[in-house]
Design an enzyme around this catalytic site. Structure first.
Site, PDB file in Angstrom:
ATOM      1  N   ASP A  13     -37.062  23.481  10.039  1.00  0.00           N
ATOM      2  CA  ASP A  13     -37.782  21.918  10.085  1.00  0.00           C
ATOM      3  C   ASP A  13     -37.857  21.213  11.129  1.00  0.00           C
ATOM      4  OD1 ASP A  13     -37.628  19.612   7.825  1.00  0.00           O
ATOM      5  OD2 ASP A  13     -36.609  18.868   9.549  1.00  0.00           O
ATOM      6  N   TYR A  72     -41.093  14.222  16.366  1.00  0.00           N
ATOM      7  CA  TYR A  72     -40.156  14.890  17.598  1.00  0.00           C
ATOM      8  C   TYR A  72     -40.593  15.101  18.867  1.00  0.00           C
ATOM      9  CZ  TYR A  72     -37.231  15.228  13.066  1.00  0.00           C
ATOM     10  OH  TYR A  72     -36.948  15.104  11.934  1.00  0.00           O
ATOM     11  N   GLN A 117     -35.277  14.410   1.990  1.00  0.00           N
ATOM     12  CA  GLN A 117     -34.430  14.746   3.201  1.00  0.00           C
ATOM     13  C   GLN A 117     -33.672  13.422   3.410  1.00  0.00           C
ATOM     14  OE1 GLN A 117     -34.984  16.188   7.705  1.00  0.00           O
ATOM     15  NE2 GLN A 117     -36.123  17.560   6.152  1.00  0.00           N
ATOM     16  N   SER A 125     -28.034  15.762   9.241  1.00  0.00           N
ATOM     17  CA  SER A 125     -26.744  15.200  10.174  1.00  0.00           C
ATOM     18  C   SER A 125     -25.313  15.307   9.056  1.00  0.00           C
ATOM     19  CB  SER A 125     -26.763  13.823  10.371  1.00  0.00           C
ATOM     20  OG  SER A 125     -25.858  13.331  11.387  1.00  0.00           O
ATOM     21  N   ALA A 169     -22.582  14.397  11.120  1.00  0.00           N
ATOM     22  CA  ALA A 169     -22.621  13.264  11.354  1.00  0.00           C
ATOM     23  C   ALA A 169     -22.861  13.152  12.767  1.00  0.00           C
ATOM     24  CB  ALA A 169     -21.227  12.472  11.107  1.00  0.00           C
ATOM     25  N   GLN A 183     -23.521  27.390  18.705  1.00  0.00           N
ATOM     26  CA  GLN A 183     -23.396  26.327  17.625  1.00  0.00           C
ATOM     27  C   GLN A 183     -23.950  26.746  16.472  1.00  0.00           C
ATOM     28  OE1 GLN A 183     -25.121  23.100  19.819  1.00  0.00           O
ATOM     29  NE2 GLN A 183     -23.248  22.027  20.052  1.00  0.00           N
TER      30      GLN A 183
END
Length: 334
Positions: free
Chosen positions: A49, A54, A177, A206, A209, A291
């Site tokens: 996505d 961006y 979204q 998120s 968060a 990650q």
């Protein structure tokens, strides 16, 4: 990797979606971005996505370059339109027919693909008739430039109106979204019930968060170097709402819950959003390949009722639940 249907459609997407907001073309260098996308592919993520806004279109370019050479039919590529791009002129924003038609061409060129699987309205445009917007989306679909239509951060009423027009036009509006996490639950009371009724899934952004739910930020502690809270390019502003001592202290209570579940705190946070049956996928971003590898372990995890209750006891009282927080800008950002 596990897969779920997106809305009331036959399209399956990976439970974990790789997103490049605040990373590609901005927070991380291109070679790191390349390693992160390759890590996502190696872990079985097929859904990617992005958005034209961006890094002012650069993020799409980076993703297009990295995915070049991959079997297109094995991927689901999503992008969005609404916010200003380019020189940010008076027609370089919103959901007018002009902006949508010009934006899809730019996105396809930068992504180096003939079509996107999902084209999303990045926000609701209060200044353009919804009929104009949905007709333009219908024409994009009929031209084969997008397979399905989605939206982002639309409230329940906007979803109902958009879905009704899409149905009249014979196209599929199948996703929303929104932001969603243990600490941000504004979609639960109105958006999710409406979406279930309409056959719309959530692709949530998120879920950790902005990194707060990893537990790396401690009350009164220094900000970790390279973290989002220390990022002056936009990350610090977005995370500020959670950087309160009471929130950070409550988040520390999640650590033993995660340990008992055999998960890291980040994995617990991602797994938590995936327990909502209306959530088709959790969006993750990454500034390091590890990650990606860590977060993807949340796919296929089932949290029992006791674990869910412990999470609520730890952070539930601090969660934002006001459905009024799910709203689009009152005017375009021109």
């Amino acid at each position: 990797m596990e897969f779920r249907y997106l809305g009331n459609s036959g399209l399956k997407i990976s439970e974990i979606t790789y997103g490049n907001w605040l990373t590609h073309g901005s927070q991380v260098e291109n070679d790191v971005a390349t390693h992160c996308v390759h890590a996502a592919l190696d872990e079985g993520i097929t859904t990617f996505d992005t958005a034209d806004v961006y890094a002012n279109t650069v993020a799409e370019e980076v993703l297009g370059n990295v995915l070049k050479g991959q079997r297109r039919q094995s991927l689901e590529i999503f992008t969005k339109v609404y916010f200003p791009t380019g020189p940010k002129g008076h027609n370089d924003t919103g959901l007018s027919r002009k902006h949508i038609m010009e934006s899809i061409e730019g996105s396809l060129r930068r992504l180096q693909t003939d079509y996107v699987d999902l084209y999303q309205a990045h926000r609701f445009d209060v200044e353009t008739p919804l009929e104009e917007t949905m007709q333009a989306f219908a024409d994009v679909v009929r031209a084969g430039k997008a397979l399905y239509i989605g939206v982002s951060e639309w409230n329940a009423q906007q979803l109902r109106e958009g879905h009704a027009l899409a149905k009249e036009l014979g196209i599929s509006l199948i996703s929303n979204q929104p932001q969603y996490s243990m600490l941000w639950r504004v979609i639960e009371s109105e958006v999710v019930p409406a979406s279930k009724e309409l056959g719309i899934s959530q692709i949530v952004w998120s879920p950790v968060a902005q990194g707060v739910l990893t537990g790396k930020y401690r009350p009164g502690g220094e900000l970790p170097a390279g973290s989002r809270a220390a990022d002056s390019k936009g990350g610090a502003e977005m995370i500020s709402r959670f950087m309160r001592d009471d929130v950070l202290a409550a988040v520390q209570l999640l650590e033993p819950i995660a340990e008992d579940a055999g998960l890291t705190m980040a994995q617990l946070a991602v797994a938590w959003v995936l327990q909502n049956p209306n959530v088709a996928s959790a969006l993750i971003g990454a500034s390091r390949p590890e990650q990606v590898r860590d977060n993807v372990r949340a796919a296929g995890v089932t949290l029992d009722e006791a674990t869910m209750a412990r999470v609520d006891e730890a952070v539930g009282r601090l969660a934002e639940r006001d459905p009024g927080k799910t709203r689009s800008p009152e005017a375009r950002l021109a």
